[in-house]
Design a protein around this motif. Sequence first.
Motif, PDB file in Angstrom:
ATOM      1  N   ALA A   2       9.513   0.746  -6.926  1.00  7.34           N
ATOM      2  CA  ALA A   2       8.383   0.510  -6.036  1.00  7.34           C
ATOM      3  C   ALA A   2       8.793   0.017  -4.659  1.00  7.34           C
ATOM      4  CB  ALA A   2       7.432  -0.498  -6.677  1.00  7.34           C
ATOM      5  N   GLN A   3       9.979  -0.445  -4.526  1.00  6.63           N
ATOM      6  CA  GLN A   3      10.419  -1.074  -3.290  1.00  6.63           C
ATOM      7  C   GLN A   3      10.610  -0.043  -2.181  1.00  6.63           C
ATOM      8  OE1 GLN A   3      14.025  -3.090  -3.951  1.00  6.63           O
ATOM      9  NE2 GLN A   3      14.086  -4.013  -1.954  1.00  6.63           N
ATOM     10  N   ARG A   4      10.107  -0.355  -0.963  1.00  7.16           N
ATOM     11  CA  ARG A   4      10.336   0.496   0.192  1.00  7.16           C
ATOM     12  C   ARG A   4      11.724   0.243   0.745  1.00  7.16           C
ATOM     13  NH1 ARG A   4       5.918  -0.780   4.389  1.00  7.16           N
ATOM     14  NH2 ARG A   4       6.199  -2.834   3.522  1.00  7.16           N
ATOM     15  N   ALA A   5      12.185   1.175   1.585  1.00  8.79           N
ATOM     16  CA  ALA A   5      13.469   0.986   2.257  1.00  8.79           C
ATOM     17  C   ALA A   5      13.415  -0.290   3.082  1.00  8.79           C
ATOM     18  CB  ALA A   5      13.771   2.185   3.156  1.00  8.79           C
ATOM     19  N   GLN A   6      14.526  -1.023   3.097  1.00 10.58           N
ATOM     20  CA  GLN A   6      14.543  -2.312   3.762  1.00 10.58           C
ATOM     21  C   GLN A   6      14.256  -2.208   5.251  1.00 10.58           C
ATOM     22  OE1 GLN A   6      17.929  -4.705   2.898  1.00 10.58           O
ATOM     23  NE2 GLN A   6      17.484  -4.769   0.734  1.00 10.58           N
ATOM     24  N   GLY A  49       2.850 -14.188  -6.022  1.00 13.64           N
ATOM     25  CA  GLY A  49       2.236 -12.967  -5.494  1.00 13.64           C
ATOM     26  C   GLY A  49       3.175 -12.226  -4.549  1.00 13.64           C
ATOM     27  N   THR A  50       3.908 -12.990  -3.741  1.00 17.38           N
ATOM     28  CA  THR A  50       4.884 -12.376  -2.831  1.00 17.38           C
ATOM     29  C   THR A  50       5.960 -11.657  -3.629  1.00 17.38           C
ATOM     30  OG1 THR A  50       4.470 -14.021  -1.121  1.00 17.38           O
ATOM     31  CG2 THR A  50       6.584 -12.861  -1.014  1.00 17.38           C
ATOM     32  N   LEU A  51       6.442 -12.288  -4.682  1.00 15.84           N
ATOM     33  CA  LEU A  51       7.459 -11.660  -5.528  1.00 15.84           C
ATOM     34  C   LEU A  51       6.904 -10.358  -6.119  1.00 15.84           C
ATOM     35  CD1 LEU A  51       9.908 -13.280  -7.953  1.00 15.84           C
ATOM     36  CD2 LEU A  51       8.532 -11.386  -8.736  1.00 15.84           C
ATOM     37  N   TYR A  52       5.708 -10.406  -6.690  1.00 19.57           N
ATOM     38  CA  TYR A  52       5.137  -9.216  -7.327  1.00 19.57           C
ATOM     39  C   TYR A  52       4.769  -8.120  -6.330  1.00 19.57           C
ATOM     40  CZ  TYR A  52       5.029 -11.149 -12.017  1.00 19.57           C
ATOM     41  OH  TYR A  52       5.387 -11.646 -13.244  1.00 19.57           O
ATOM     42  N   ARG A  53       4.437  -8.475  -5.082  1.00 18.11           N
ATOM     43  CA  ARG A  53       4.173  -7.436  -4.082  1.00 18.11           C
ATOM     44  C   ARG A  53       5.429  -6.624  -3.807  1.00 18.11           C
ATOM     45  NH1 ARG A  53       0.847 -11.016  -2.002  1.00 18.11           N
ATOM     46  NH2 ARG A  53       2.308 -11.979  -0.567  1.00 18.11           N
ATOM     47  N   PRO A  56       7.017  -5.189  -8.385  1.00 18.45           N
ATOM     48  CA  PRO A  56       5.895  -5.208  -9.334  1.00 18.45           C
ATOM     49  C   PRO A  56       6.310  -5.424 -10.795  1.00 18.45           C
ATOM     50  CG  PRO A  56       5.698  -3.363  -7.819  1.00 18.45           C
ATOM     51  CD  PRO A  56       7.034  -3.980  -7.587  1.00 18.45           C
ATOM     52  N   THR A  57       7.526  -5.060 -11.151  1.00 19.79           N
ATOM     53  CA  THR A  57       7.986  -5.256 -12.528  1.00 19.79           C
ATOM     54  C   THR A  57       9.322  -5.989 -12.526  1.00 19.79           C
ATOM     55  OG1 THR A  57       9.296  -3.218 -12.678  1.00 19.79           O
ATOM     56  CG2 THR A  57       6.931  -3.042 -13.195  1.00 19.79           C
ATOM     57  N   ARG A  58       9.648  -6.565 -13.645  1.00 25.09           N
ATOM     58  CA  ARG A  58      10.954  -7.224 -13.805  1.00 25.09           C
ATOM     59  C   ARG A  58      12.080  -6.216 -13.553  1.00 25.09           C
ATOM     60  NH1 ARG A  58      12.624 -11.900 -16.125  1.00 25.09           N
ATOM     61  NH2 ARG A  58      10.499 -12.291 -16.806  1.00 25.09           N
ATOM     62  N   GLU A  59      11.904  -4.989 -14.047  1.00 25.56           N
ATOM     63  CA  GLU A  59      12.926  -3.954 -13.847  1.00 25.56           C
ATOM     64  C   GLU A  59      13.143  -3.656 -12.371  1.00 25.56           C
ATOM     65  OE1 GLU A  59      10.434  -3.596 -16.146  1.00 25.56           O
ATOM     66  OE2 GLU A  59      11.705  -4.015 -17.893  1.00 25.56           O
ATOM     67  N   ASP A  60      12.043  -3.663 -11.581  1.00 23.80           N
ATOM     68  CA  ASP A  60      12.187  -3.462 -10.142  1.00 23.80           C
ATOM     69  C   ASP A  60      13.042  -4.564  -9.517  1.00 23.80           C
ATOM     70  OD1 ASP A  60      10.613  -1.135  -9.999  1.00 23.80           O
ATOM     71  OD2 ASP A  60       8.769  -2.296  -9.754  1.00 23.80           O
ATOM     72  N   LEU A  61      12.819  -5.797  -9.945  1.00 21.33           N
ATOM     73  CA  LEU A  61      13.585  -6.922  -9.409  1.00 21.33           C
ATOM     74  C   LEU A  61      15.042  -6.841  -9.859  1.00 21.33           C
ATOM     75  CD1 LEU A  61      13.759  -9.535  -7.809  1.00 21.33           C
ATOM     76  CD2 LEU A  61      12.952 -10.757  -9.856  1.00 21.33           C
TER      77      LEU A  61
END
Length: 192
Positions: A2-6, A49-53, A56-61
């Motif tokens: 889900a993460q956009r390019a930095q 909320g900032t973390l989840y934005r 969105p998932t633990r796998e994403d992190l």
Amino acid sequence: MAQRAQGHLRADAQINQDRVLAAATRAFARNGADTSLREIAKDAGVGIGTLYRRFPTREDLVWAVYRSEVDRICATVTDLREQHPPVAALRAWMRSFLGFLATKRAMADALKAALAHDEDQRLETRDRLSDALATLLAAGVAEGTIRDDIAAFDVLTALGGISLIVGEPDQQEQATRLVDLLIDALRPTPDR
């Protein structure tokens, strides 16, 4: 993921993301990937909320931490080459890589789940690490201090074996000795 390019983040969002990644890296290394996301957010000084934005998932992190660590370890090659002779740069990178593997091991199950559906990203990451190591090996070959018949992926595999055997924090002295043995095996000898 889900993460956009930095490069597309506002400056404050980038700072928050960097803080979350740093806190998650510490937490995963200390407690594994099952560590509390609320604790990660608290350590980073952001709301959950900032973390989840951003993740969105633990796998994403987990994947973002892994990619961040890969970026970090690959980026060190230039500085190491500028600051040290080839063999010393190679040794320093290998020791840093073992630290990277220890972080990866602490979050292995979650990382496995994150990578299970994206083989291409796993292979791309492995190739980046191999390329970084190949740059250091090539500098040693050019200087005549490293054999010219060494494949970077073979050295990565050997480092992975060292990490599996002596990857605990209290085994750093032995890991250093094994890295030195590996370095010795990479040196040219009259019979090779």
